[in-house]
Design a protein around this motif. Structure first.
Motif, PDB file in Angstrom:
ATOM      1  N   LYS A  76       0.808  -1.278   0.002  1.00 39.88           N
ATOM      2  CA  LYS A  76       0.065   0.057   0.087  1.00 39.88           C
ATOM      3  C   LYS A  76       0.780   1.204  -0.231  1.00 39.88           C
ATOM      4  CE  LYS A  76      -3.243  -2.572   2.959  1.00 39.88           C
ATOM      5  NZ  LYS A  76      -3.805  -2.622   4.376  1.00 39.88           N
ATOM      6  N   GLY A  77       2.213   1.240   0.360  1.00 42.58           N
ATOM      7  CA  GLY A  77       3.098   2.203   0.587  1.00 42.58           C
ATOM      8  C   GLY A  77       3.317   3.093  -0.881  1.00 42.58           C
ATOM      9  N   GLU A  78       3.836   4.314  -0.536  1.00 38.42           N
ATOM     10  CA  GLU A  78       4.349   5.155  -1.661  1.00 38.42           C
ATOM     11  C   GLU A  78       5.989   4.563  -2.047  1.00 38.42           C
ATOM     12  OE1 GLU A  78       2.804   7.380  -3.185  1.00 38.42           O
ATOM     13  OE2 GLU A  78       1.095   7.244  -1.942  1.00 38.42           O
ATOM     14  N   VAL A  79       6.324   4.994  -3.028  1.00 32.91           N
ATOM     15  CA  VAL A  79       7.817   4.595  -3.661  1.00 32.91           C
ATOM     16  C   VAL A  79       8.839   4.496  -2.397  1.00 32.91           C
ATOM     17  CG1 VAL A  79       9.626   4.843  -5.227  1.00 32.91           C
ATOM     18  CG2 VAL A  79       7.428   4.887  -5.964  1.00 32.91           C
ATOM     19  N   GLU A  80       9.210   5.511  -1.838  1.00 30.12           N
ATOM     20  CA  GLU A  80       9.984   5.666  -0.714  1.00 30.12           C
ATOM     21  C   GLU A  80       9.582   4.847   0.571  1.00 30.12           C
ATOM     22  OE1 GLU A  80      12.974   6.899  -1.049  1.00 30.12           O
ATOM     23  OE2 GLU A  80      12.636   7.470  -3.128  1.00 30.12           O
ATOM     24  N   GLU A  81       8.504   4.682   0.868  1.00 28.60           N
ATOM     25  CA  GLU A  81       8.178   4.055   1.947  1.00 28.60           C
ATOM     26  C   GLU A  81       8.291   2.446   1.488  1.00 28.60           C
ATOM     27  OE1 GLU A  81       4.320   6.393   4.032  1.00 28.60           O
ATOM     28  OE2 GLU A  81       3.923   4.880   1.882  1.00 28.60           O
TER      29      GLU A  81
END
Length: 211
Positions: free
Chosen positions: A114-119
């Motif tokens: 579910k996270g964004e790229v950096e996450e």
């Protein structure tokens, strides 16, 4: 230049900035790294820069104070080592990981979904770090640590290009470790890393054909 909320040592932040500049092509192969110039650009003393360069030399990105670009052969060789060591680490993880560490792996999988790229990048790094630490072998852990720049390069590639089944594979590895099935965890980890390597080499091949 550094984030005001980043409490990590200056050398660690310097290392990451220089590493990223090398890996994204901002510092191309052959570029001479001048300690004084980099220190001035980053607003730090030469000491953390010197430590950063030493780490990047160990990782194979800098030699004789110049940027080195890893070849396909370098990547294959490094990943063969990683496959062996992380496969064994996954085997160990099934026996030794505690509940809180299993929870950490599970959180990494959920962020991956579910996270964004950096996450996702950070969760991916944490997932493999927890498993490597489970080997309780300081020599193996040190070898993997020396490969972090190349591992970062691959991690960035597989996340940015959204490699199919990446997070599904993490979840299966987690499930095997949670079930204390060491042999299955080892096989899954080896296959996972081989898939990473194959995916990146395929991209490299496409880039060559298009130039």
């Amino acid at each position: 230049m550094f984030g005001s909320d980043d409490s990590r040592p200056a050398y660690h932040q310097s290392y990451e900035i220089i590493r990223d500049k090398i890996l994204n092509g901002e510092l191309p192969s052959g570029t001479k790294i001048v300690e004084e110039k980099v220190a001035k650009e980053l607003g730090v003393s030469r000491t953390p820069i010197r430590e950063s360069i030493r780490k990047l030399e160990l990782e194979g990105l800098i030699a004789n104070k110049r940027v080195v670009k890893p070849t396909e052969t370098d990547l294959r060789n490094l990943f063969q080592v990683r496959i062996l060591l992380e496969g064994y680490s996954a085997l160990c993880a099934a026996s030794y990981l505690k509940e809180e560490e299993l929870d950490s792996l599970h959180k990494c999988v959920e962020i991956g979904k579910k996270g964004e790229v950096e996450e996702i990048m950070k969760a991916n790094e944490r997932f493999h770090e927890v498993i490597v630490q489970a080997s309780h072998n300081p020599v193996m852990i040190d070898i993997i640590d020396r490969m972090q720049s190349i591992i970062y390069l691959f991690r960035r590639t597989v996340v940015n290009y959204n490699r199919p089944s990446l997070i599904d594979e993490h979840e299966k590895i987690y499930e095997a470790i949670k079930s204390r099935d060491g042999k299955e965890a080892e096989i899954l980890m080896k296959n996972h890393l081989q898939a990473d390597l194959d995916f990146c080499l395929h991209l490299i091949g496409n880039e060559k054909n298009n130039t």
